[in-house]
Design a protein around this motif. Sequence first.
Motif, short mmCIF file in Angstrom:
data_model
loop_
_atom_site.label_atom_id
_atom_site.label_comp_id
_atom_site.label_asym_id
_atom_site.label_seq_id
_atom_site.Cartn_x
_atom_site.Cartn_y
_atom_site.Cartn_z
N SER A 163 0.87 -1.18 0.00
CA SER A 163 0.00 0.00 0.00
C SER A 163 0.91 1.23 0.00
CB SER A 163 -0.89 0.01 1.24
OG SER A 163 -0.09 0.20 2.41
N PRO A 164 0.39 2.41 -0.35
CA PRO A 164 1.23 3.61 -0.32
C PRO A 164 1.85 3.89 1.04
CG PRO A 164 -0.75 4.02 -1.58
CD PRO A 164 -0.93 2.67 -0.95
N GLU A 165 1.05 3.76 2.10
CA GLU A 165 1.56 4.02 3.45
C GLU A 165 2.68 3.04 3.81
OE1 GLU A 165 -2.61 5.36 3.01
OE2 GLU A 165 -1.60 3.44 2.69
N LYS A 166 2.44 1.76 3.51
CA LYS A 166 3.44 0.74 3.79
C LYS A 166 4.70 0.96 2.97
CE LYS A 166 5.28 -3.25 4.98
NZ LYS A 166 5.90 -3.46 6.32
N SER A 167 4.55 1.38 1.71
CA SER A 167 5.70 1.61 0.84
C SER A 167 6.63 2.67 1.43
CB SER A 167 5.24 2.03 -0.55
OG SER A 167 4.46 1.02 -1.16
N TYR A 168 6.04 3.78 1.88
CA TYR A 168 6.84 4.88 2.44
C TYR A 168 7.57 4.41 3.70
CZ TYR A 168 8.22 9.46 4.12
OH TYR A 168 8.97 10.53 4.55
N ILE A 169 6.84 3.81 4.62
CA ILE A 169 7.43 3.38 5.89
C ILE A 169 8.50 2.32 5.66
CG2 ILE A 169 6.94 2.19 8.07
CD1 ILE A 169 4.14 3.51 7.96
N TRP A 170 8.22 1.38 4.77
CA TRP A 170 9.13 0.26 4.48
C TRP A 170 10.46 0.77 3.93
CZ3 TRP A 170 9.44 -2.78 -0.53
CH2 TRP A 170 10.10 -4.00 -0.36
N VAL A 171 10.40 1.61 2.90
CA VAL A 171 11.62 2.13 2.29
C VAL A 171 12.37 3.02 3.28
CG1 VAL A 171 12.53 3.64 0.49
CG2 VAL A 171 10.78 1.94 -0.08
N ASN A 172 11.65 3.86 3.99
CA ASN A 172 12.29 4.73 4.99
C ASN A 172 13.00 3.92 6.05
OD1 ASN A 172 12.54 7.50 6.41
ND2 ASN A 172 11.56 6.22 7.96
N ASP A 173 12.34 2.89 6.57
CA ASP A 173 12.94 2.07 7.62
C ASP A 173 14.16 1.30 7.11
OD1 ASP A 173 11.01 2.98 9.31
OD2 ASP A 173 9.88 1.10 9.43
N LEU A 174 14.10 0.82 5.86
CA LEU A 174 15.25 0.10 5.29
C LEU A 174 16.43 1.05 5.12
CD1 LEU A 174 13.51 -2.17 2.62
CD2 LEU A 174 14.77 -2.94 4.65
N LEU A 175 16.18 2.26 4.69
CA LEU A 175 17.27 3.23 4.54
C LEU A 175 17.86 3.61 5.88
CD1 LEU A 175 15.74 5.51 1.75
CD2 LEU A 175 17.80 4.10 1.56
N GLN A 176 17.03 3.67 6.91
CA GLN A 176 17.52 3.99 8.24
C GLN A 176 18.34 2.85 8.83
OE1 GLN A 176 17.18 6.95 9.88
NE2 GLN A 176 16.21 7.74 8.03
N SER A 177 18.11 1.63 8.32
CA SER A 177 18.76 0.44 8.89
C SER A 177 19.96 -0.03 8.11
CB SER A 177 17.74 -0.71 8.98
OG SER A 177 16.61 -0.34 9.75
N THR A 178 20.24 0.60 6.96
CA THR A 178 21.34 0.15 6.11
C THR A 178 22.13 1.35 5.61
OG1 THR A 178 19.92 0.19 4.14
CG2 THR A 178 20.08 -1.90 5.33
N THR A 179 23.34 1.08 5.14
CA THR A 179 24.17 2.11 4.52
C THR A 179 24.95 1.47 3.38
OG1 THR A 179 26.00 1.66 6.06
CG2 THR A 179 24.48 3.44 6.64
N GLY A 180 25.41 2.31 2.46
CA GLY A 180 26.32 1.83 1.43
C GLY A 180 25.68 1.25 0.19
N VAL A 181 24.35 1.29 0.08
CA VAL A 181 23.70 0.76 -1.12
C VAL A 181 22.53 1.66 -1.48
CG1 VAL A 181 22.17 -0.79 0.17
CG2 VAL A 181 22.75 -1.31 -2.21
N ASN A 182 22.37 1.91 -2.78
CA ASN A 182 21.24 2.68 -3.25
C ASN A 182 20.03 1.77 -3.38
OD1 ASN A 182 22.87 5.06 -3.71
ND2 ASN A 182 23.69 4.01 -5.51
N LEU A 183 18.88 2.24 -2.93
CA LEU A 183 17.67 1.43 -3.00
C LEU A 183 16.79 1.88 -4.16
CD1 LEU A 183 16.44 0.85 0.68
CD2 LEU A 183 17.78 -0.65 -0.81
N GLY A 184 16.36 0.90 -4.95
CA GLY A 184 15.41 1.14 -6.02
C GLY A 184 14.16 0.33 -5.79
N VAL A 185 13.10 0.64 -6.54
CA VAL A 185 11.84 -0.08 -6.38
C VAL A 185 11.34 -0.56 -7.74
CG1 VAL A 185 11.15 1.04 -4.25
CG2 VAL A 185 10.55 2.12 -6.43
N HIS A 186 10.76 -1.75 -7.72
CA HIS A 186 10.20 -2.40 -8.91
C HIS A 186 8.84 -2.96 -8.49
CE1 HIS A 186 10.24 -4.95 -12.59
NE2 HIS A 186 9.60 -5.80 -11.81
N TYR A 187 7.78 -2.21 -8.80
CA TYR A 187 6.47 -2.53 -8.26
C TYR A 187 5.49 -2.99 -9.34
CZ TYR A 187 7.86 -0.20 -3.89
OH TYR A 187 8.50 0.16 -2.72
#
Length: 279
Positions: free
Chosen positions: A195-219
């Motif tokens: 869902s849109p809400e889940k997408s924002y929270i999910w990507v934000n949380d992953l970025l907060q939990s990781t470093t050194g890699v660019n995140l892309g999305v394929h939906y």
Amino acid sequence: MQTLPIKISDTTLRDGEQQAGLFFPYEMKQEFAHLIAQTGVSEIEIMPCVCDDETKLVKTLVAQGLKHQIVAATPIKKDFIDIAKDCDLSQIVLFKGLSDRLLFLRDREISQMKEFQGKTIDDHIPDHIINRIRQNAIDEIVNHLRYATQGAGLRVKFAIEDASRADFDFLVECLRTFSPYVEDCYLSDTVGVLSPEKSYIWVNDLLQSTTGVNLGVHYHNDLGLALENTLQSVMAGATIVSGTFGGIGERSGNVAIEQVLNGLKVRFGIEVEGINYDI
């Protein structure tokens, strides 16, 4: 108007052609590749290992000057990595499903155990088995990432199939483990459940939990939310968008690249660096 260096990864000629009833003849795919390149997308994804015609197509496009945009979509197999290298490509995207559901179904070791034959992840699988299939996947992927980067000398991206149904902590572990070998990681909502809400929270949380890699999305668009999910993921910090022109693709399709570009521009005042909006 703000300009951002977001990468647009086009998969019209690979994932897009998986739409039921759709087939692009060789000459048409060659023409489409050049037209897509003119839009200014960062990447054009093709799978040279799928058949001889696709290998020939990639070699032809490289010879015609599209080497810097062509990316070989490549399953986890060394022979397929070699095919991409033989096409004179410099970059590939390796992919593998990392949800427990797919890992359990596809793990070779577990599939040979009689007690698990015919079962799925819903059948109360013991934790130690889940941990084993997760570690098996990490070991297999790292082995191939090393082969692709150190052995074949390729720039590597990694696409996580069914990422939206993967365990979050395991996903973080994978991103941290793969980051020394890959430039970008693509998070796939393979069955279109976000869902849109889940997408924002999910990507934000992953970025907060990781470093050194660019995140892309394929939906994917099973629930009609691929566009909004993608826009919310970009707002959360995703720097790569993978999609198709016209939104074509398996089942209900992928996110439509032109809708993402227009959505970012009209709704958020963002233009993507390098894109030819007049074409």
